[in-house]
Scaffold this motif. Structure first.
Motif, PDB file in Angstrom:
ATOM      1  N   VAL A 289       2.798   4.244  -5.925  1.00  0.00           N
ATOM      2  CA  VAL A 289       3.330   2.909  -5.604  1.00  0.00           C
ATOM      3  C   VAL A 289       4.756   3.044  -5.082  1.00  0.00           C
ATOM      4  CG1 VAL A 289       3.841   0.600  -6.477  1.00  0.00           C
ATOM      5  CG2 VAL A 289       1.937   1.892  -7.462  1.00  0.00           C
ATOM      6  N   ALA A 290       5.561   3.841  -5.792  1.00  0.00           N
ATOM      7  CA  ALA A 290       6.965   3.992  -5.410  1.00  0.00           C
ATOM      8  C   ALA A 290       7.102   4.594  -4.014  1.00  0.00           C
ATOM      9  CB  ALA A 290       7.689   4.854  -6.442  1.00  0.00           C
ATOM     10  N   ALA A 291       6.162   5.456  -3.637  1.00  0.00           N
ATOM     11  CA  ALA A 291       6.239   6.106  -2.319  1.00  0.00           C
ATOM     12  C   ALA A 291       5.752   5.201  -1.186  1.00  0.00           C
ATOM     13  CB  ALA A 291       5.450   7.403  -2.332  1.00  0.00           C
ATOM     14  N   GLY A 292       5.229   4.027  -1.536  1.00  0.00           N
ATOM     15  CA  GLY A 292       4.866   3.069  -0.483  1.00  0.00           C
ATOM     16  C   GLY A 292       3.384   2.897  -0.224  1.00  0.00           C
ATOM     17  N   ALA A 293       2.542   3.345  -1.154  1.00  0.00           N
ATOM     18  CA  ALA A 293       1.093   3.177  -0.954  1.00  0.00           C
ATOM     19  C   ALA A 293       0.725   1.693  -0.923  1.00  0.00           C
ATOM     20  CB  ALA A 293       0.328   3.882  -2.078  1.00  0.00           C
ATOM     21  N   ASP A 294      -0.360   1.396  -0.220  1.00  0.00           N
ATOM     22  CA  ASP A 294      -0.850   0.015  -0.115  1.00  0.00           C
ATOM     23  C   ASP A 294      -1.863  -0.305  -1.195  1.00  0.00           C
ATOM     24  OD1 ASP A 294       0.555  -0.599   2.342  1.00  0.00           O
ATOM     25  OD2 ASP A 294      -0.779   0.885   3.256  1.00  0.00           O
ATOM     26  N   GLY A 295      -2.076   0.646  -2.085  1.00  0.00           N
ATOM     27  CA  GLY A 295      -3.024   0.381  -3.167  1.00  0.00           C
ATOM     28  C   GLY A 295      -3.341   1.673  -3.882  1.00  0.00           C
ATOM     29  N   ILE A 296      -4.091   1.533  -4.959  1.00  0.00           N
ATOM     30  CA  ILE A 296      -4.540   2.721  -5.693  1.00  0.00           C
ATOM     31  C   ILE A 296      -6.008   2.537  -6.048  1.00  0.00           C
ATOM     32  CG2 ILE A 296      -2.359   3.543  -6.696  1.00  0.00           C
ATOM     33  CD1 ILE A 296      -2.974   1.852  -9.189  1.00  0.00           C
ATOM     34  N   MET A 297      -6.673   3.658  -6.228  1.00  0.00           N
ATOM     35  CA  MET A 297      -8.057   3.631  -6.697  1.00  0.00           C
ATOM     36  C   MET A 297      -8.117   4.507  -7.945  1.00  0.00           C
ATOM     37  SD  MET A 297     -11.610   4.008  -4.747  1.00  0.00           S
ATOM     38  CE  MET A 297     -11.797   5.712  -4.377  1.00  0.00           C
TER      39      MET A 297
END
Ligand code: PEP
Ligand code: MN
Length: 341
Positions: A289-297
């Motif tokens: 999240v901190a690195a800028g992802a648009d989501g997680i699975m």
């Protein structure tokens, strides 16, 4: 080649350029930015003089080659982030999505319970494999069509779009009848026959990173799908093979900012497969999240000790709920908004 139209160019000039591009044997792809329209002329660049000559037509500002091997996936062609809709949920841009669920669909009770707990904790999409790419042919291979039906039942009951893996071009029609997002696993990321077929479907594709793919190769895989017409591709970093053996794979955190620079496609992260042990999933999810992802699975199982696949890396419902409680400040700091149901 990309043809950049002038600010406020006339629709008839845009239409004319598209017509010419197609007449010259190229595929025309329109990208409407906030300020201007960009037309991509996609095809063999050996005979590009005709395209270059379009500079003299009304409404054209400049014509530039796309130097990268991937074109439609490149940010040169589509400067704004791609944002698209999956059953009413926004993916990409400043939207942050959480996809969660078990590795495999194992039974009706298991998938319904998984859906209930991940929804309760705030996930917006349900994952679960019905066709499983197992390293051993003797391991559980998935419930196949029954698994798809159970996923569809969970969608009806909980109102969550479902994400499931497609392994074989011959199953696309079947899987697409049930799934909302078709997942391409790490082992199939260079199965070009599959990618091309998926490019002809209307379903969004969640494209995992190949465990041995460079970022460029991965974007070329996305390009295979996009070049056939399907622009809704979500990239998913899931770890790559390195010399390290303490984790199942190595989560390539640098892939996130690099992809954000090179492509407009949404980028999500699957820390479960990346690290391979539930203990390390939460900190890696925060890092993504901190690195800028648009989501997680995230893999979540009602009782991981009994899971038929990937139990060791699956979070128990309580731990998933803890992760979801910890995420909001990270999401806010990254300038994103959590998508909710
Ligand atoms: C999965 O998501 O369950 C899976 C098999 O992932 P990958 O292809 O990344 O190993
Ligand atoms: Mn798995």
């Amino acid at each position: 080649m990309i043809i950049v139209m002038q600010k406020g160019a006339d629709q008839k000039d845009i239409d004319h350029i598209i017509k010419k591009v197609e007449e010259y044997g190229y595929r025309a792809h329109l990208s409407k930015g906030v300020e201007r329209v960009i037309i991509g002329a996609i095809g063999d660049e050996k005979d590009k003089t005709k395209i270059e000559n379009l500079i003299n037509r009304p409404g054209v500002e400049k014509i530039v080659p796309i130097l990268k091997n991937y074109k439609l996936a490149s940010r040169d062609f589509h400067p704004d982030d791609s944002v698209f809709d999956v059953n009413g949920l926004k993916v990409g841009g400043n939207n942050f999505i959480v996809i969660a669920g078990p590795c495999s669909v194992e039974s009706r009770e298991q998938i319904l319970e998984s859906a209930a707990v991940v929804k309760e904790a705030g996930a917006v999409m349900l994952r679960g494999g019905a066709f499983k790419p197992r390293t051993s042919p003797y391991s559980f291979q998935g419930l196949e069509e029954l698994g798809l039906k159970l996923l569809a039942e969970a969608r009806e009951r909980f109102g969550m779009p479902i994400v499931t893996e497609i392994m074989n071009p011959r199953d696309i029609e079947l899987v697409a009848q049930y799934a909302d997002i078709l997942q391409v696993g790490t082992r199939n990321v260079q199965n070009f026959a599959l990618l091309k077929e998926l490019g002809r479907t209307k379903k969004p594709i969640l494209l995992k990173r190949g465990m041995m793919s460079t970022i460029e190769e991965w974007l070329m895989s996305a390009e295979y799908i996009m070049s056939e017409g399907n622009q809704r591709v979500i990239l998913c970093e899931r770890g790559i093979r390195t010399f390290e053996t303490a984790s199942r794979n190595t989560m390539d955190i640098s892939a996130i900012p690099i992809l954000k620079d090179k492509t407009h496609l949404p980028v999500i992260v699957d820390p479960s497969h990346a690290v391979g042990h539930w203990k390390y999933v939460i900190p890696l999810a925060r890092a993504a999240v901190a690195a800028g992802a648009d989501g997680i699975m995230i893999e979540v199982h009602p009782s991981p000790e009994n899971a038929l696949s990937d139990g060791i890396q699956s979070l128990k419902p309580g731990r998933f709920a803890q992760l979801m409680e910890e995420l909001p400040p990270y999401i806010k700091a990254a300038g994103k908004i959590m998508v909710t149901l």
